[in-house]
Design an enzyme around this catalytic site. Structure first.
Site, PDB file in Angstrom:
ATOM      1  N   GLU A  81       0.861  -1.184   0.000  1.00 20.78           N
ATOM      2  CA  GLU A  81       0.000   0.000   0.000  1.00 20.78           C
ATOM      3  C   GLU A  81       0.896   1.232   0.000  1.00 20.78           C
ATOM      4  OE1 GLU A  81      -3.012  -0.083   3.223  1.00 20.78           O
ATOM      5  OE2 GLU A  81      -2.185  -2.057   3.682  1.00 20.78           O
ATOM      6  N   LYS A  87       2.295   4.584   1.645  1.00 14.59           N
ATOM      7  CA  LYS A  87       2.488   5.119   2.999  1.00 14.59           C
ATOM      8  C   LYS A  87       2.104   6.589   2.962  1.00 14.59           C
ATOM      9  CE  LYS A  87       5.714   5.303   6.862  1.00 14.59           C
ATOM     10  NZ  LYS A  87       5.169   6.561   7.378  1.00 14.59           N
ATOM     11  N   ARG A  92      -1.046   8.159  12.116  1.00 12.34           N
ATOM     12  CA  ARG A  92      -1.705   6.867  12.321  1.00 12.34           C
ATOM     13  C   ARG A  92      -2.698   7.003  13.462  1.00 12.34           C
ATOM     14  NH1 ARG A  92       0.651   1.648  12.394  1.00 12.34           N
ATOM     15  NH2 ARG A  92      -1.040   0.097  12.422  1.00 12.34           N
ATOM     16  N   ARG A 103      -1.548   6.883  17.700  1.00 14.75           N
ATOM     17  CA  ARG A 103      -0.851   5.592  17.764  1.00 14.75           C
ATOM     18  C   ARG A 103      -0.359   5.276  19.165  1.00 14.75           C
ATOM     19  NH1 ARG A 103       4.624   5.749  14.405  1.00 14.75           N
ATOM     20  NH2 ARG A 103       5.130   4.031  15.779  1.00 14.75           N
ATOM     21  N   GLU A 129      -5.060   6.105   8.513  1.00 13.67           N
ATOM     22  CA  GLU A 129      -4.248   7.317   8.480  1.00 13.67           C
ATOM     23  C   GLU A 129      -5.163   8.528   8.450  1.00 13.67           C
ATOM     24  OE1 GLU A 129      -0.032   8.534   8.196  1.00 13.67           O
ATOM     25  OE2 GLU A 129      -1.031   6.602   8.471  1.00 13.67           O
ATOM     26  N   LYS A 169       8.003  -0.668   6.470  1.00 14.69           N
ATOM     27  CA  LYS A 169       7.793   0.619   5.815  1.00 14.69           C
ATOM     28  C   LYS A 169       9.033   0.908   4.975  1.00 14.69           C
ATOM     29  CE  LYS A 169       9.043   2.968  10.144  1.00 14.69           C
ATOM     30  NZ  LYS A 169       8.598   3.923  11.188  1.00 14.69           N
TER      31      LYS A 169
END
Length: 525
Positions: A224, A226, A231, A246, A271, A393
């Site tokens: 996906e 970023k 988050r 987060r 997000e 990531k």
């Protein structure tokens, strides 16, 4: 209080993670309630003491010590708590050293007029380490190299539990955590909490290192984008509505436009972004709303919040976290299609077959104002924390700019004796037609310990002015700065702000006249 101060002192000088875990577990084991609970709250950042400010500490020490001597000492040491702890004139036997709980309860109950007398009495009776620990506690500047996650891991080690069990309970608990410690020691049941709308520990990704890329079995992973937001976890359970960061902080008050859309029972991971006309706005736009207690109608209209969802953790009462990622993804797609919630859309899965195709996708990230890629194993369950392997990531390559060192400031903790926080600038034309340096960023990492010693010596040798713990230096040293993006900013003289700047290289060889210009930075917006 002395035991807590000694713990902080030992944590600072214990570099290893396992060493810190042992220190914390031993402290929890050997310290009675409620002191250990208050210590845990202080270390994890859940303790709020608002009655004593740094200005009050300065006023107190100015009454006891020569102000000029204190000023010189503070300039040399660079840390307020450490300076006061060392310079405060002792009065042995003046009073009994307070317990940690006694300090916190007294400060919470005291009026503003009573606080100076309390502090003075405690500073008189404590030794230098105790004074330092007290001042770090009340000014909120612990910085001992212990994250909230590490403290919870130490709790798990202490009680023989899984850290995920503690994470599940954490945001329903309050200091001094006596029911938590009773459960961990087998002296009581698991705390009875209403966890319907509680924060669930998030699954985090590891950075994908260069050496790992070619060996990655890409066929096992989904990809996906970023997105450049923050988050969050969105919770709708039993009529309750919550929006968590987060770290589990409830940030819903700053985003009522998101909360008001919740008319379902689900827990979503995604997000938080600002989106206008289907386009994701720069992170700087989202920052305008972060941390606010109230949001005006104009701000709601100018910076419309949006949630791009990645994962579905609960659907109704069903816990989906044990399912493989692709199965949760299928459930999420079905749920979005069926529910059609406002201000919410899906983060797309990207199509690729080979590593070369995946690399090509990443190469397009910057031109599309995207941070990079997220890679998730198709068979991975949703696990709390940062397990190695399931999620990565893979951020876009950093931008680089050669900047000139302008100011340096003392660090904290182990760095309090070094000038380790650096403000740097770029050249531009001034009003008289000459050249001037204007600040474009600040960084405090990216260099080795040896480079820090070299930088510190250079700062001391080239200081032109002093402002407390900050020194201005002559324009003589170029730093290569790496950063992720640049945004317009009204807060900076240059009109620009770097995102995530860090020192990439010290350019001892480069003349300052050849450093980059503000116009170059502006071209990267």
């Amino acid at each position: 209080m002395p035991g807590f101060a000694q713990l902080l002192d030992r944590l600072i000088y214990t570099p290893s993670r396992n060493g810190k875990l042992r220190l914390l577990a031993d402290f929890f084991r050997g310290t009675p309630d409620p002191d250990r609970g208050w210590a845990l709250a202080a270390i994890t950042g859940t303790l709020e003491l608002t009655s004593a400010k740094p200005a009050l500490v300065r006023e107190l020490v100015a009454e006891r010590c020569d102000p000029v001597l204190f000023g010189w000492s503070y300039d040399y040491v660079g840390d307020l708590a450490e300076t006061v702890a060392l310079i405060w004139p002792e009065r042995p036997g003046a009073n009994r050293a307070p317990d940690l709980a006694e300090v916190i309860e007294a400060l919470n109950a005291a009026s503003r007029r009573e606080v100076p007398q309390l502090l003075e009495r405690w500073l008189d009776t404590l030794d230098a380490t105790g004074r330092w620990g007290l001042l770090k506690l009340i000014t909120g500047g612990l910085r001992v190299g212990v994250s909230a996650r590490l403290a919870k891991t130490a709790l798990a080690d202490f009680g023989g539990r899984e850290v995920a069990e503690i994470e599940e309970l954490w945001h329903g608990l309050e200091p001094p955590y006596e029911s938590l410690f009773a459960w961990l020691e087998g002296q009581g049941p698991i705390p009875d909490l209403d966890l319907a709308a509680a924060f669930r520990p998030m699954m985090l990704a590891n950075p994908l290192e260069d050496r790992e890329i070619d060996a990655l079995p890409v066929a096992d992973y989904c990809a996906e984008w970023k997105w450049d937001g923050i988050r969050v976890q969105l919770v709708g359970r039993g009529g309750q509505r919550r929006l968590f960061s987060r770290t589990g902080d409830d940030i819903g008050r700053a985003f009522p436009d998101i909360l008001e859309t919740i008319d379902y029972d689900a827990v979503l991971d995604g997000e938080l972004l600002v989106v206008r006309d289907g386009e994701v706005a720069p992170f700087n736009d989202l920052q305008q709303r972060l941390g606010r207690k109230t949001v005006s109608a104009k701000m709601l209209q100018s910076y419309p919040a949006h949630l791009r969802v990645y994962d579905l953790l609960f659907e109704g009462q069903e816990d989906l976290r044990g399912l493989p990622f692709l199965e949760r993804r299928r459930r999420l797609e079905d749920w979005v299609a069926r529910t059609r919630p406002a201000r919410l859309d899906l983060s797309d899965l990207l199509t690729f077959e080979t590593l070369a195709e995946l690399k090509a996708l990443r190469e397009t990230a910057r031109e599309n104002a995207i941070e990079g890629l997220m890679l998730k194993r198709a068979d991975s369950p949703y696990l709390a924390g940062r397990p190695k392997g399931p999620w990565y990531k893979w951020k876009r390559d950093a931008l680089l700019l050669d900047c000139v060192l302008m100011y340096a400031q003392r660090g904290h903790g182990k760095r309090s004796s070094y000038y380790s926080d650096y403000t740097f600038g770029a050249w531009r034309h001034d009003e008289a037609g000459g050249e001037e340096l204007v600040p474009v960023g600040k960084a405090y990492f990216g260099f080795t310990d040896e480079e820090l010693r070299q930088l510190d010596k250079w700062v001391r040798d080239h200081t032109t002015d002093r402002f407390g713990p900050v020194r201005a230096v002559e324009p003589g040293l170029v730093l290569e700065v790496a950063f992720d993006a640049v945004h317009p900013s009204t807060r900076h003289k240059s009109g620009l702000a770097m995102r995530f700047p860090r020192i990439s290289r010290i350019r001892w060889d480069k003349p300052v006249e050849e450093a980059d210009r503000v116009e170059t930075l502006a071209g990267l917006v």
